[in-house]
Write a protein that holds these residues in place. Structure first.
Motif, short mmCIF file in Angstrom:
data_model
loop_
_atom_site.label_atom_id
_atom_site.label_comp_id
_atom_site.label_asym_id
_atom_site.label_seq_id
_atom_site.Cartn_x
_atom_site.Cartn_y
_atom_site.Cartn_z
N GLY A 258 0.87 -1.24 -0.01
CA GLY A 258 0.04 0.03 0.14
C GLY A 258 0.56 1.04 -0.05
O GLY A 258 0.53 2.09 0.87
N TYR A 259 1.80 1.27 -0.73
CA TYR A 259 2.65 2.32 -0.75
C TYR A 259 2.02 3.75 -1.62
O TYR A 259 1.32 3.52 -2.32
CB TYR A 259 3.96 1.90 -1.50
CG TYR A 259 5.02 0.96 -0.71
CD1 TYR A 259 4.79 1.23 0.70
CD2 TYR A 259 5.95 0.26 -1.35
CE1 TYR A 259 5.57 0.32 1.62
CE2 TYR A 259 6.69 -0.38 -0.45
CZ TYR A 259 6.70 -0.31 0.83
OH TYR A 259 7.57 -1.04 1.62
N TYR A 260 2.56 4.87 -1.43
CA TYR A 260 2.36 6.09 -2.00
C TYR A 260 3.43 6.26 -3.18
O TYR A 260 2.94 6.71 -4.03
CB TYR A 260 2.52 7.18 -0.98
CG TYR A 260 1.25 7.49 0.03
CD1 TYR A 260 0.67 6.49 0.50
CD2 TYR A 260 0.90 8.74 0.47
CE1 TYR A 260 -0.43 6.67 1.56
CE2 TYR A 260 -0.04 9.16 1.21
CZ TYR A 260 -0.48 8.06 2.04
OH TYR A 260 -1.50 8.12 2.77
N ASP A 261 4.42 5.84 -2.86
CA ASP A 261 5.55 6.10 -3.80
C ASP A 261 6.35 5.10 -3.86
O ASP A 261 6.78 4.15 -3.00
CB ASP A 261 6.31 7.31 -3.36
CG ASP A 261 7.56 7.62 -4.34
OD1 ASP A 261 7.08 8.52 -4.93
OD2 ASP A 261 8.83 7.32 -4.05
N VAL A 262 7.08 4.73 -4.90
CA VAL A 262 8.05 3.62 -5.14
C VAL A 262 9.01 3.53 -4.46
O VAL A 262 9.70 2.57 -4.25
CB VAL A 262 8.50 3.49 -6.56
CG1 VAL A 262 7.38 3.27 -7.63
CG2 VAL A 262 9.16 4.78 -6.89
N ASN A 263 9.53 4.73 -3.88
CA ASN A 263 10.80 4.74 -2.82
C ASN A 263 10.45 4.48 -1.19
O ASN A 263 11.27 4.60 -0.62
CB ASN A 263 11.48 5.94 -3.23
CG ASN A 263 12.12 6.12 -4.60
OD1 ASN A 263 12.37 5.16 -4.84
ND2 ASN A 263 12.06 7.16 -5.03
N ILE B 122 11.71 -5.85 -0.80
CA ILE B 122 10.28 -5.45 -0.91
C ILE B 122 9.80 -4.60 -1.89
O ILE B 122 8.81 -4.93 -2.65
CB ILE B 122 10.09 -4.38 0.57
CG1 ILE B 122 10.31 -5.40 1.96
CG2 ILE B 122 8.89 -3.85 0.41
CD1 ILE B 122 10.53 -4.43 3.13
N HIS B 123 10.58 -3.73 -2.42
CA HIS B 123 10.38 -3.07 -3.62
C HIS B 123 10.09 -4.17 -4.85
O HIS B 123 9.11 -3.72 -5.73
CB HIS B 123 11.56 -2.20 -3.98
CG HIS B 123 11.22 -1.36 -5.34
ND1 HIS B 123 11.79 -1.85 -6.58
CD2 HIS B 123 10.97 -0.24 -5.71
CE1 HIS B 123 11.55 -1.05 -7.38
NE2 HIS B 123 10.96 0.06 -6.97
#
Length: 728
Positions: free
Chosen positions: A466-471, A505-506
């Protein structure tokens, strides 16, 4: 048919003066500040039903000026004497039986544009015909023109005209990025996008020149510079002038001029309070101004005897502007009208951290140091070593409240009895997953293992983080691993392991996964969005990460999870492992040694820590440190005032919806309160994230995530950059 803003010669003045000012003068806007005496006084209109809530913008229906409420189909209109709000049922809305209206974007005698609970946009014409609107799924604002045309904008940067009788839409022009204002004055749509302020003439179908003064002023509120949810709204006055409401206050501009006059400061009014949200402005025939906020309707009348001169000035410095700081300053300024607050933001208008530090150093060396420093993100140890901060323990009677504070949190930065900063709030790192899988998590590497396991087993098109940004795997990971990575000294081996976990994780989150990044909530930064991700875990496979911020929103949700309803047992843990007692101190305040106004600086610190201030913080400010405020919030479980029921789609392992359930979200009960209170009183691992160090780690981490560096190389680069920084 009547609209609020009757336009006569003003239409011509708006267009003609725009061209004249921008082409001939070339002057920048001159902001006329408040005079020493005489000014606009703010007063809340009486309303028997409390807050106004999510109403429409001001409109004139049947000679009554007010805002339309969803759910009740009522017009909340201003009384003739301008002191009260009355309610009147609108027959056309009532007859349509629209019990499921969630938000009304535009209302007039020509019709209504609204958003239903099913997230679809509908239009209701004056003859009672209702049609679904196409092309406005991501609607932001909508307005009726004086002649009954309906225009709206969406998050894609489109401005569309809506056919009231059919619901069809036609794109008329496009902006760049997100809109922060959208109003119709005469024949002009005035809007602000990422490029600044624009005028679009709906009669000619073309963009026209914006007066230089307005272009400069309105352009400063383009979306990327806004840090609160307070809207920018514009309305017409009675004398070829317009009024502008924004976070900095209420302003007046006469068309054709270069002066923008401030009528009331945002710091001492609702305009500057980020806990509220402005809905609309309206200028009455007698010149009285009205502003509708979620909290109610307020009037602004000129009072020639109003004292506006300040007896003293308090300079407050913050590296980055945020809602917590804005609300503190707004509240303090409202209670201390004799103190002029000068907020200095270090990283303003695109300035880097390095630029901000150079500017701050120059300011201090020139004898113009701030009185108060919001220290979040700054190198506090360096400031202490250079003896730039007062030892607050020597004058504790000037700022310490009568009731107790969580001393283990407030005094986290105590140095052998010397206290140069105090934390006014705190956040708690947390992790959540299904109970059996949560037991496997004891480190950030364990989260990486579980994410990879999920990617192998479940729908490849779903998000698991549930990330906002790829980093985000780096930024969020730092709140768990900061002390291990940068504690007494940077640890290369730990950094290598950390970047390896971030990369795993990424890669698992985004492997062939077009839908991987999900914006859970626009109201909170990604690293503080734990409860939003945990909410996602209720319906599908989510590993919830981030920080928990408050009791009413976050803890109530976390403690209300019902296994009997969901069919699975979800669990969360405060801290990365069972022995963790970590916390993130926020809103850290210090007073400079060279403060010219130390008395008001101490008063500001006292205001920040007192129970009423702490109790009334925003949802994402962080937990209070004032014990009395905490007890007041804990006591909410004695009634159901803060309880609510919500629905949730539950997904199967194949990614398809298998059920929709209702969840009762309730305040913590006595046992849950005791467990939480015992936990926060045992906190002893402060995680203070310094901006410059985080920037170095994120820069190296980004290269690791993109594959241009290995985890070991990213660790080496981080070590090298930290060594260079130490030599500066």
């Amino acid at each position: 048919m009547k609209m609020i803003m009757k336009i006569t010669a003003f239409i011509a003045a708006l267009v003609m003066s725009a061209s004249a000012v921008s082409c001939s003068s070339g002057k920048h806007a001159e902001i006329k500040k408040l005079s020493a005496k005489g000014g606009y006084a703010e007063k809340k209109l009486e309303f028997a039903y409390g807050d106004l809530g999510p109403a429409s913008e001001f409109t004139d229906i049947g000679g009554k000026v007010g805002a339309v409420l969803p759910f009740t189909d009522e017009l909340c209109y201003i009384s003739k004497d301008g002191t009260r709000i009355f309610r009147d049922v609108l027959p056309d809305l009532d007859e349509a039986n629209n019990d499921d209206i969630a938000t009304i974007f535009a209302a007039s005698e020509y019709g209504y544009l609204y958003w239903k609970m099913n997230r679809n946009v509908w239009v209701l014409s004056s003859d009672g015909t209702e049609n679904q609107v196409s092309g406005l799924e991501n609607i932001m604002y909508a307005e009726f023109s004086e002649d009954g045309r309906l225009f709206a904008c969406n998050t894609m940067g489109d401005i569309l005209e809506v056919d009231i009788s059919t619901g069809d839409t036609k794109k008329v022009t496009g902006g760049n990025g997100i809109f922060s204002a959208f109003d119709i004055i005469g024949s002009n749509i005035i809007y602000i996008d990422d490029d600044g302020a624009h005028f679009y003439d709906i009669d000619s179908g073309r963009e026209t020149e914006v007066p230089d003064a307005l272009k400069d002023f309105l352009g400063s509120y383009r979306h990327e510079r806004l840090t609160s949810g307070v809207a920018v709204d514009i309305c017409r006055g009675n004398d070829d002038d317009i009024y502008i409401g924004c976070p900095d206050g209420l302003y007046r501009y006469v068309m054709g001029g270069n002066i923008i006059e401030q009528l009331i400061d945002g710091f001492v009014s609702r305009f500057g309070d980020p806990s509220d949200e402005m809905i609309s402005l309206y200028c009455g025939e007698d010149g009285t101004l009205y502003a509708a906020f979620v909290s109610g309707v307020y009037s602004y009348r000129f009072d020639p005897e109003l004292e506006t001169a300040a007896a003293s000035e308090l300079k407050i410095y913050t590296l980055e502007k945020n809602n917590t700081v804005s609300k503190l300053i707004s509240g303090f300024a409202s209670e201390n009208r004799g103190v002029k607050v000068d907020l200095q933001v270090g990283m303003k208008e695109g300035m880097t951290y390095s630029d901000a530090m150079k500017e701050l150093t120059t300011q201090i060396l020139s004898g113009n140091a701030p009185d108060v420093m919001i220290l979040d993100g700054l190198d506090i140890e360096n400031l202490i070593d250079k003896n730039m901060l007062i030892d607050l323990s020597e004058n504790s009677e000037k700022w310490l409240p009568e009731n107790d504070l969580l001393s283990n949190v407030v005094n986290w930065n105590d140095h052998d009895g010397k206290l140069c900063s105090v934390a006014c709030r705190f956040r708690l790192p947390a992790v959540g997953a299904e109970e059996d899988e949560l037991k496997k998590i004891h480190s950030y590497a364990d989260i990486a293992d579980l994410c990879e396991e999920y990617r192998e087993k479940y729908d490849p098109k779903e998000t698991f983080m549930g990330y906002y940004d790829v980093n985000d795997s780096v930024r969020i990971g730092l709140i768990y691993e900061w002390n291990r990575l940068f504690g007494s000294s940077p640890d290369k081996e730990a950094l290598t392991e950390f970047f390896d976990s971030c990369k795993r994780i990424h890669d698992a989150e985004y492997a062939g996964n077009a839908e991987g990044s999900t914006y859970w909530s626009p109201d909170v930064t990604s690293e503080n969005a734990f409860s939003a991700r945990f909410w996602g875990a209720l319906g599908y496979k989510i590993i919830a990460t981030g920080a928990v911020n408050d009791i009413s929103r976050d803890m109530s949700l976390l403690t209300s999870v019902d296994e009997s309803v969901l069919g699975k047992k979800l669990s969360y843990r405060l801290g990365l492992n069972k022995d963790s007692r970590s916390f993130l101190p926020v809103c850290n305040i210090g007073i400079t040694q060279s403060a010219k106004n130390a008395d008001d600086a101490y008063s500001f610190l006292a205001y920040a820590l007192k129970d009423k201030t702490q109790e009334n913080g925003n949802d994402y400010d962080g937990f209070p440190v004032n014990v009395k405020a905490l007890k007041k919030i804990y006591s909410r479980n004695v009634n159901d005032e803060y309880d609510y029921t919500t629905s949730l789609d539950v997904y199967g392992d194949d990614g398809k919806v298998k059920d929709t359930v209702e969840l009762d979200i309730k305040s913590m009960d006595n046992a849950e309160v005791k467990a939480f209170d015992d936990y926060i009183k045992s906190l002893d691992e402060p995680v203070y994230i310094e901006y410059a160090v985080r920037e170095i780690a994120e820069s190296a981490g980004e290269k690791c995530l993109s594959g241009t560096e290995t985890a070991e190389q990213a660790a080496e680069e981080t070590m090298k950059q930290l060594e260079l920084r130490m030599k500066e």
